[in-house]
Scaffold this active site. Sequence first.
Site, PDB file in Angstrom:
ATOM      1  N   ASP A   1       0.938   8.252  -4.085  1.00 14.85           N
ATOM      2  CA  ASP A   1       0.280   7.014  -3.694  1.00 14.85           C
ATOM      3  C   ASP A   1       0.955   5.876  -4.458  1.00 14.85           C
ATOM      4  O   ASP A   1       1.584   6.101  -5.497  1.00 14.85           O
ATOM      5  CB  ASP A   1      -1.208   7.102  -4.034  1.00 14.85           C
ATOM      6  CG  ASP A   1      -1.960   5.841  -3.650  1.00 14.85           C
ATOM      7  OD1 ASP A   1      -1.679   5.284  -2.578  1.00 14.85           O
ATOM      8  OD2 ASP A   1      -2.810   5.409  -4.456  1.00 14.85           O
TER       9      ASP A   1
ATOM     10  N   ASP B   1      -0.288   2.025  -5.103  1.00 11.96           N
ATOM     11  CA  ASP B   1      -1.153   1.214  -5.968  1.00 11.96           C
ATOM     12  C   ASP B   1      -2.127   2.116  -6.720  1.00 11.96           C
ATOM     13  O   ASP B   1      -2.941   2.826  -6.123  1.00 11.96           O
ATOM     14  CB  ASP B   1      -1.925   0.187  -5.137  1.00 11.96           C
ATOM     15  CG  ASP B   1      -0.989  -0.697  -4.316  1.00 11.96           C
ATOM     16  OD1 ASP B   1       0.051  -1.107  -4.851  1.00 11.96           O
ATOM     17  OD2 ASP B   1      -1.291  -0.950  -3.126  1.00 11.96           O
TER      18      ASP B   1
END
Length: 394
Positions: free
Chosen positions: A240, A242
């Site tokens: 992922d 952020d």
Amino acid sequence: MDTTRQVVILVGGRGTRLGNLTDENPKPLLPVGDRPFLSYLLDTIIRQGFDKIVLLAGYRSAQIADFVAAYDAHGADIRIVTETEPLGTGGALYNALDQLDQQFILMNGDTLFDINLNAFAAPQLAPALCRLALRTVDDTSRYGRVTLQHGHVNSMAEKGVAGEGLINGGIYLLDKAAIAGIGAGFCSLENEVFPELLAQGRLTGLEYSNFFLDIGIPVDYDLAQTAIPALADRPAAFLDRDGVINEDSNYAHRPDQIRWIPGAFEAVRLLNDSGYNVFVVTNQAGIARGMYDALAVNQLHDWMQQEFRRHGAHIDGFHFCPHHPEFDTACDCRKPEPGMLIAATAAMPSRLQGSFLIGDKDSDIQAANRFGIPGHSFQGDENLRDFVARIIEK
């Protein structure tokens, strides 16, 4: 400090040691598995983020041109410079002088040396006119022996010296100044340019133990049929964005908004060096909300890639979902759906066994589970490199 963007590949030789195998085909286009050997080299170069490629062709150059025309370069610029007569490795470079960047990587078109090219060319390393990638082998007699002392090459012996030792792996980081003395006509880097640089103390080397195979003789060409396709069978690490590689700072979409998670660069480099395809998979609902557009996300990811490359690492693919259920119809790419993971592995085939995802939200873990791989929750309370190392160790 600028990152090296250009790779130059020597693809002009006949390959006489392979006998009639090269009567109709240039050696770099000989089939390995179900595709030409050169495609494996180009795949490796492009997935590591190098977007300028020059092929130095000669023997049956028209076939090289046909191959390039059909090859999917994923946006990389591939150019061909053809010699009309055999010029040797140095002469071929001189023939392409106007196409060369000030600093570039040079490699042989008949050898796959699976090193981290970004780390090899990292701008943090001491500057060098010529840096060699070196490999330890059981018997140096076929290649010629190299000795290294404190990072500087202090001898390069001819072929025939038996026993274990270092060899020239056929990958070089070159500054154009290193070839300034080459003129028109035949010239050998190995026999003319390198000895002079060695005498000046300006020839350096880095040792590697990575996969190495030269297809120049029949026994190794036969071995390549299984060994090289097996090397391309890599697991994937999905990250992922952020909250994992950078802080989650409220719809970041510009470089000035990025605050890197401690250990992010080192974590990705560890994954690169450990044989993983590394993909970023990120929900970007700011697009659906009208806060920024897809172009801004792509530009940010281009910038992030260059930052990783400055640190000797690379991302194999960035994938983002621009949707949000409040503004769009249902999609199959927004996590917890696994659409981005499916798209990543369709673009770059990866095996499920050994693959995993790291995310900071339940939706990340659900996407991993729906795809059939483990998901690991990272909450930013430790160094990302250490977190990744533990996953790999398991």
